[in-house]
Design an enzyme around this catalytic site. Structure first.
Site, mmCIF file in Angstrom:
data_model
loop_
_atom_site.group_PDB
_atom_site.id
_atom_site.type_symbol
_atom_site.label_atom_id
_atom_site.label_comp_id
_atom_site.label_asym_id
_atom_site.label_seq_id
_atom_site.Cartn_x
_atom_site.Cartn_y
_atom_site.Cartn_z
ATOM 1 N N HIS A 32 -6.758 -3.538 0.814
ATOM 2 C CA HIS A 32 -7.286 -2.224 0.452
ATOM 3 C C HIS A 32 -6.227 -1.144 0.707
ATOM 4 C CE1 HIS A 32 -10.692 0.855 0.522
ATOM 5 N NE2 HIS A 32 -9.694 1.534 1.056
ATOM 6 N N GLU A 33 -5.640 -1.166 1.897
ATOM 7 C CA GLU A 33 -4.642 -0.157 2.240
ATOM 8 C C GLU A 33 -3.337 -0.368 1.480
ATOM 9 O OE1 GLU A 33 -5.533 2.426 3.777
ATOM 10 O OE2 GLU A 33 -7.488 1.592 4.259
ATOM 11 N N HIS A 82 -3.640 1.322 -1.866
ATOM 12 C CA HIS A 82 -3.377 2.758 -1.755
ATOM 13 C C HIS A 82 -1.870 3.024 -1.725
ATOM 14 C CE1 HIS A 82 -7.422 4.163 -1.274
ATOM 15 N NE2 HIS A 82 -7.637 3.557 -0.115
#
Length: 270
Positions: free
Chosen positions: A59-60, A63
């Site tokens: 998820h990170e 980003h």
């Protein structure tokens, strides 16, 4: 100088051993559950926690990678491309708290944070895409898991049946573990897409708000996730979230009772 720069960039993109250990634990626990080796309840716990941690790292990373493409060239030097969970914000807030949320409430709340130098990125659409990239990982994760469970993958009639508290049986613990992990991914995607300050949903709409509005909302951002958890855990919001998630399960032909058994087994200490 060219070689030094090349070596540095290579190190910035090298996958962290910590992430590899998490991924290996995830695969190993899944193999153990699928083959009937070891204690199923402990196996489900390890499988779900490791899988959840892997998804938080991805998820990170999403980003960070999107921010790099958008113009923030400092992303690599911060270690965000290594998938190292220790690089994503504060360890307690980024990973320990989300795991505690799973244990306490059986819901997936996002954790982690990559600090993006927004002034290096031009264009409101780019800023929105950077915020949307993380929840998209949870969506993809959820779809893959639901397809596996709905398609009857990993069912093994040769293994002893696993019972849930409502006496519904499945042939293997692995489909139930997959279903519970899918539930966490779905709830994380739904909650994280809400326009709550501090969450990615707000990050998607923030670039389109006036400067005055953004300044007024900014002080509340650090408390958004905790407030949301309190609402989900202690109010009717939690039931609404559960009902919506079960509707999504139905779309993939997944019996919600698989998730219930997975959650029951996950709490092996009960």
């Amino acid at each position: 100088m060219t070689f030094a720069t090349t070596d540095r960039r290579s190190a910035e993109n090298q996958v962290s051993p910590i992430f590899l250990v998490l991924a290996a634990a995830f695969v190993a626990a899944g193999f153990a559950l699928g083959s009937g080796w070891g204690n199923d309840r402990v196996g489900v716990f390890l499988f779900v926690v490791a899988g959840w941690m892997v998804s938080l790292c991805l998820h990170e990373f999403a980003h960070a990678r999107t921010a790099l493409a958008g113009g923030d060239i400092t992303i690599g030097s911060k270690g965000y491309l290594t998938l190292n969970p220790l690089k994503y914000g504060h360890v307690l807030l980024s990973f320990v708290l989300p795991v505690i949320f799973v244990i306490m409430g059986g819901i997936g709340l996002p954790g982690g944070a990559v600090y993006i130098e927004r002034d290096r990125i031009s264009g409101r659409l780019k800023h929105s895409l950077i915020s949307a990239a993380g929840p998209l990982v949870n969506v993809v994760f959820a779809v893959v898991l639901l397809v596996l469970v709905g398609g009857g993958w990993f069912e093994n009639p040769e293994l002893p049946a696993t019972a849930g508290e409502d006496t519904v049986y499945v042939h293997s613990a692995l489909p139930s573990a997959l279903a519970f992990l899918a539930y966490l991914q779905v709830t994380a995607a739904i909650l994280n897409l809400l326009p709550v300050p501090g969450l990615d949903g707000y990050g998607i709409v923030e670039p389109w708000l006036s400067y005055k509005t953004r300044r007024a909302i900014a002080p509340f951002a650090p408390y958004g996730m905790l407030l949301l958890f309190a609402l989900v855990w202690q109010s009717q919001v939690g039931q609404l979230l559960f009902d919506l998630t079960m509707r999504i399960f139905d779309l993939f032909g997944v019996d919600g009772r698989y998730m219930g058994i997975g959650y029951e087994m996950f709490r092996f200490w009960n």
